[in-house]
Scaffold this motif. Structure first.
Motif, PDB file in Angstrom:
ATOM      1  N   SER A  83       0.825  -0.904   0.019  1.00 42.10           N
ATOM      2  CA  SER A  83       0.073   0.091   0.048  1.00 42.10           C
ATOM      3  C   SER A  83       0.711   1.430  -0.044  1.00 42.10           C
ATOM      4  CB  SER A  83      -0.747  -0.086   1.406  1.00 42.10           C
ATOM      5  OG  SER A  83      -1.724   1.197   1.110  1.00 42.10           O
ATOM      6  N   PRO A  84       0.754   2.023  -1.089  1.00 43.75           N
ATOM      7  CA  PRO A  84       1.802   3.186  -0.926  1.00 43.75           C
ATOM      8  C   PRO A  84       1.301   4.295   0.061  1.00 43.75           C
ATOM      9  CG  PRO A  84      -0.028   3.236  -3.044  1.00 43.75           C
ATOM     10  CD  PRO A  84       0.124   1.921  -2.200  1.00 43.75           C
ATOM     11  N   ASP A  85       2.401   5.265   0.423  1.00 41.72           N
ATOM     12  CA  ASP A  85       2.114   6.254   1.172  1.00 41.72           C
ATOM     13  C   ASP A  85       1.129   7.220   0.526  1.00 41.72           C
ATOM     14  OD1 ASP A  85       3.592   5.062   3.028  1.00 41.72           O
ATOM     15  OD2 ASP A  85       5.443   6.108   2.389  1.00 41.72           O
ATOM     16  N   MET A  86       0.291   8.182   1.275  1.00 40.45           N
ATOM     17  CA  MET A  86      -0.423   8.989   0.585  1.00 40.45           C
ATOM     18  C   MET A  86       0.222  10.179   0.063  1.00 40.45           C
ATOM     19  SD  MET A  86      -3.143   7.657   1.545  1.00 40.45           S
ATOM     20  CE  MET A  86      -4.419   9.129   0.848  1.00 40.45           C
ATOM     21  N   ASP A  87       1.390  10.379   0.510  1.00 36.16           N
ATOM     22  CA  ASP A  87       1.969  11.592  -0.410  1.00 36.16           C
ATOM     23  C   ASP A  87       2.436  11.188  -1.385  1.00 36.16           C
ATOM     24  OD1 ASP A  87       3.938  10.004   1.107  1.00 36.16           O
ATOM     25  OD2 ASP A  87       5.324  11.637   1.051  1.00 36.16           O
ATOM     26  N   ASN A  88       2.748   9.850  -1.767  1.00 36.32           N
ATOM     27  CA  ASN A  88       3.346   9.399  -2.976  1.00 36.32           C
ATOM     28  C   ASN A  88       2.554   9.085  -4.120  1.00 36.32           C
ATOM     29  OD1 ASN A  88       6.062   9.285  -2.287  1.00 36.32           O
ATOM     30  ND2 ASN A  88       6.091   7.420  -1.285  1.00 36.32           N
ATOM     31  N   ILE A  89       1.186   8.990  -3.801  1.00 34.33           N
ATOM     32  CA  ILE A  89       0.177   8.841  -4.921  1.00 34.33           C
ATOM     33  C   ILE A  89      -0.234  10.265  -5.475  1.00 34.33           C
ATOM     34  CG2 ILE A  89      -0.711   6.929  -3.488  1.00 34.33           C
ATOM     35  CD1 ILE A  89      -3.282   8.608  -3.163  1.00 34.33           C
ATOM     36  N   ILE A  90       0.099  11.171  -5.165  1.00 34.00           N
ATOM     37  CA  ILE A  90      -0.297  12.559  -5.770  1.00 34.00           C
ATOM     38  C   ILE A  90       0.265  12.613  -7.234  1.00 34.00           C
ATOM     39  CG2 ILE A  90      -0.042  15.081  -5.367  1.00 34.00           C
ATOM     40  CD1 ILE A  90      -0.133  14.341  -2.372  1.00 34.00           C
ATOM     41  N   LYS A  91       1.487  12.631  -7.151  1.00 37.40           N
ATOM     42  CA  LYS A  91       2.114  12.948  -8.609  1.00 37.40           C
ATOM     43  C   LYS A  91       1.466  12.297  -9.791  1.00 37.40           C
ATOM     44  CE  LYS A  91       5.052  15.331 -11.380  1.00 37.40           C
ATOM     45  NZ  LYS A  91       4.652  16.639 -11.823  1.00 37.40           N
ATOM     46  N   PRO A  92       1.630  10.935  -9.550  1.00 33.49           N
ATOM     47  CA  PRO A  92       1.012  10.287 -10.970  1.00 33.49           C
ATOM     48  C   PRO A  92      -0.480  10.637 -11.287  1.00 33.49           C
ATOM     49  CG  PRO A  92       1.942   8.637  -9.536  1.00 33.49           C
ATOM     50  CD  PRO A  92       1.940  10.010  -8.809  1.00 33.49           C
ATOM     51  N   ILE A  93      -1.329  11.003 -10.184  1.00 31.57           N
ATOM     52  CA  ILE A  93      -2.644  11.407 -10.626  1.00 31.57           C
ATOM     53  C   ILE A  93      -2.719  12.885 -11.054  1.00 31.57           C
ATOM     54  CG2 ILE A  93      -4.788  12.307  -9.235  1.00 31.57           C
ATOM     55  CD1 ILE A  93      -4.333   9.827  -7.261  1.00 31.57           C
ATOM     56  N   LEU A  94      -2.071  13.806 -10.510  1.00 31.82           N
ATOM     57  CA  LEU A  94      -1.698  15.194 -11.084  1.00 31.82           C
ATOM     58  C   LEU A  94      -1.358  15.239 -12.586  1.00 31.82           C
ATOM     59  CD1 LEU A  94      -0.141  17.294  -8.176  1.00 31.82           C
ATOM     60  CD2 LEU A  94      -2.653  16.992  -8.823  1.00 31.82           C
ATOM     61  N   ASP A  95      -0.398  14.248 -13.034  1.00 33.75           N
ATOM     62  CA  ASP A  95      -0.003  14.143 -14.233  1.00 33.75           C
ATOM     63  C   ASP A  95      -1.168  13.811 -15.117  1.00 33.75           C
ATOM     64  OD1 ASP A  95       2.519  14.792 -13.438  1.00 33.75           O
ATOM     65  OD2 ASP A  95       3.404  12.895 -13.409  1.00 33.75           O
ATOM     66  N   GLY A  96      -1.858  12.689 -14.640  1.00 37.05           N
ATOM     67  CA  GLY A  96      -3.152  12.355 -15.442  1.00 37.05           C
ATOM     68  C   GLY A  96      -4.239  13.505 -15.781  1.00 37.05           C
ATOM     69  N   LEU A  97      -4.046  14.588 -14.553  1.00 35.47           N
ATOM     70  CA  LEU A  97      -4.962  15.623 -15.043  1.00 35.47           C
ATOM     71  C   LEU A  97      -4.569  16.832 -15.954  1.00 35.47           C
ATOM     72  CD1 LEU A  97      -6.141  16.180 -11.234  1.00 35.47           C
ATOM     73  CD2 LEU A  97      -7.447  15.122 -13.055  1.00 35.47           C
ATOM     74  N   CYS A  98      -3.223  16.549 -16.171  1.00 36.87           N
ATOM     75  CA  CYS A  98      -2.517  17.733 -17.012  1.00 36.87           C
ATOM     76  C   CYS A  98      -2.381  17.444 -18.155  1.00 36.87           C
ATOM     77  CB  CYS A  98      -1.341  18.154 -16.468  1.00 36.87           C
ATOM     78  SG  CYS A  98      -1.585  18.791 -14.549  1.00 36.87           S
ATOM     79  N   GLY A  99      -2.292  18.463 -19.224  1.00 36.36           N
ATOM     80  CA  GLY A  99      -2.031  18.244 -20.672  1.00 36.36           C
ATOM     81  C   GLY A  99      -3.213  18.555 -21.648  1.00 36.36           C
ATOM     82  N   PRO A 100      -2.965  18.540 -22.902  1.00 36.91           N
ATOM     83  CA  PRO A 100      -4.051  18.641 -23.863  1.00 36.91           C
ATOM     84  C   PRO A 100      -5.327  17.684 -23.674  1.00 36.91           C
ATOM     85  CG  PRO A 100      -2.107  18.629 -24.865  1.00 36.91           C
ATOM     86  CD  PRO A 100      -1.750  18.245 -23.546  1.00 36.91           C
ATOM     87  N   ASN A 101      -5.169  16.619 -23.141  1.00 37.58           N
ATOM     88  CA  ASN A 101      -6.570  15.794 -22.850  1.00 37.58           C
ATOM     89  C   ASN A 101      -6.542  15.559 -21.459  1.00 37.58           C
ATOM     90  OD1 ASN A 101      -6.773  14.664 -25.751  1.00 37.58           O
ATOM     91  ND2 ASN A 101      -4.765  13.507 -25.454  1.00 37.58           N
ATOM     92  N   GLY A 102      -6.175  16.596 -20.547  1.00 37.63           N
ATOM     93  CA  GLY A 102      -6.501  16.783 -19.192  1.00 37.63           C
ATOM     94  C   GLY A 102      -7.706  17.753 -18.835  1.00 37.63           C
ATOM     95  N   VAL A 103      -7.492  18.206 -17.844  1.00 40.74           N
ATOM     96  CA  VAL A 103      -8.489  19.298 -17.456  1.00 40.74           C
ATOM     97  C   VAL A 103      -7.882  20.547 -16.844  1.00 40.74           C
ATOM     98  CG1 VAL A 103      -8.870  18.459 -15.014  1.00 40.74           C
ATOM     99  CG2 VAL A 103     -10.536  19.797 -16.074  1.00 40.74           C
ATOM    100  N   LEU A 104      -6.333  20.192 -16.571  1.00 42.28           N
ATOM    101  CA  LEU A 104      -5.322  21.420 -16.134  1.00 42.28           C
ATOM    102  C   LEU A 104      -4.231  21.589 -17.474  1.00 42.28           C
ATOM    103  CD1 LEU A 104      -4.855  20.599 -12.576  1.00 42.28           C
ATOM    104  CD2 LEU A 104      -6.433  22.184 -13.179  1.00 42.28           C
ATOM    105  N   ILE A 105      -3.756  22.598 -17.485  1.00 42.27           N
ATOM    106  CA  ILE A 105      -2.648  22.888 -18.446  1.00 42.27           C
ATOM    107  C   ILE A 105      -1.300  22.295 -17.847  1.00 42.27           C
ATOM    108  CG2 ILE A 105      -1.084  24.556 -19.561  1.00 42.27           C
ATOM    109  CD1 ILE A 105      -3.809  26.357 -19.364  1.00 42.27           C
ATOM    110  N   ASP A 106      -1.000  22.477 -16.573  1.00 39.68           N
ATOM    111  CA  ASP A 106       0.268  21.925 -16.043  1.00 39.68           C
ATOM    112  C   ASP A 106      -0.084  22.084 -14.486  1.00 39.68           C
ATOM    113  OD1 ASP A 106       3.257  21.495 -16.349  1.00 39.68           O
ATOM    114  OD2 ASP A 106       3.075  22.957 -14.887  1.00 39.68           O
ATOM    115  N   ASP A 107       0.666  21.162 -13.838  1.00 38.72           N
ATOM    116  CA  ASP A 107       0.528  21.005 -12.352  1.00 38.72           C
ATOM    117  C   ASP A 107       1.158  22.248 -11.652  1.00 38.72           C
ATOM    118  OD1 ASP A 107       3.169  20.479 -12.358  1.00 38.72           O
ATOM    119  OD2 ASP A 107       3.013  18.251 -11.899  1.00 38.72           O
TER     120      ASP A 107
END
Length: 221
Positions: free
Chosen positions: A78-102
């Motif tokens: 089970s990963p640490d809570m702080d370590n799961i954040i970056k992969p999720i933010l990366d998924g939210l960003c970019g032309p196919n995301g909902v954010l431009i950049d984190d």
């Protein structure tokens, strides 16, 4: 899975300033291999690519992870809570995301909740200023100087884009001129658009970019 609060209007974000997305997905650690991280990103983008806009201002992100207590407490994987954040933010960003950049993320938090199911779920809550968004349609970022890029939509009539381009450039030039004269940054910031600029390093890989003169020439044809 697209949440009820925005599935009926994919062109603009909800006016009350919050997006909620839910995924039947197990998060991965930042230290996981690239295949696992890419899977999480791709699953998130299956939802966000359906949106016709990108949030373009500062946001607050809260990540909620639902899983069984036994797995959380008694598993070595089970990963640490702080370590799961970056992969999720990366998924939210970019032309196919909902954010431009984190870099837009002003605050971020993550927590887990016990539930009596074997499956995992990730709930993501994004809070934003309702007017801070841009359309994905024909999106291009234009250099206003010092490698600071502003978003434009080529689908806007050329005459309107030309006026907007020249107006924004005057604001940037005046800001830079006053900063060179040692005027305080926060005093001269008022001369630039309320739409924030993005440094080249934040957008050049994923988004289309143009130099100011290139875009101006296109608009004059």
């Amino acid at each position: 899975m697209i949440n009820e609060n925005f599935k009926h209007n994919l062109d603009v974000p909800p006016e009350f300033g919050e997006l909620t997305m839910s995924f039947e997905l197990e998060p991965v650690s930042l230290q996981s291999n690239s295949t696992k991280r890419e899977f999480v990103k791709s699953e998130i983008r299956k939802t966000t690519q359906k949106l016709n806009y990108l949030l373009s201002g500062d946001v607050k992100v809260e990540i909620q992870w639902l899983l069984h207590e036994k797995e959380r407490y008694e598993s070595p994987d089970s990963p640490d809570m702080d370590n799961i954040i970056k992969p999720i933010l990366d998924g939210l960003c970019g032309p196919n995301g909902v954010l431009i950049d984190d870099c837009q993320v002003q605050t971020v938090g993550s927590h887990w909740i016990d539930w009596n199911k074997k499956e995992h779920r990730i709930n993501i809550y994004i809070r934003y200023i309702a007017d801070d968004y841009i359309s994905k349609a024909d999106l291009v970022f234009v250099n206003m100087g010092n490698n600071l890029f502003m978003p434009f939509n080529k689908s806007v009539p050329k005459k309107a884009n030309k006026i907007l381009l020249e107006h924004i450039k005057r604001g940037f030039d005046l800001k830079n001129e006053l900063i060179d004269k040692n005027v305080n940054y926060y005093q001269v910031k008022m001369f630039t658009s309320v739409q924030r600029a993005f440094h080249k390093s934040r957008i050049y890989v994923d988004f289309m970019t143009l130099e100011f003169d290139e875009f101006k020439t296109e608009l004059e044809k």
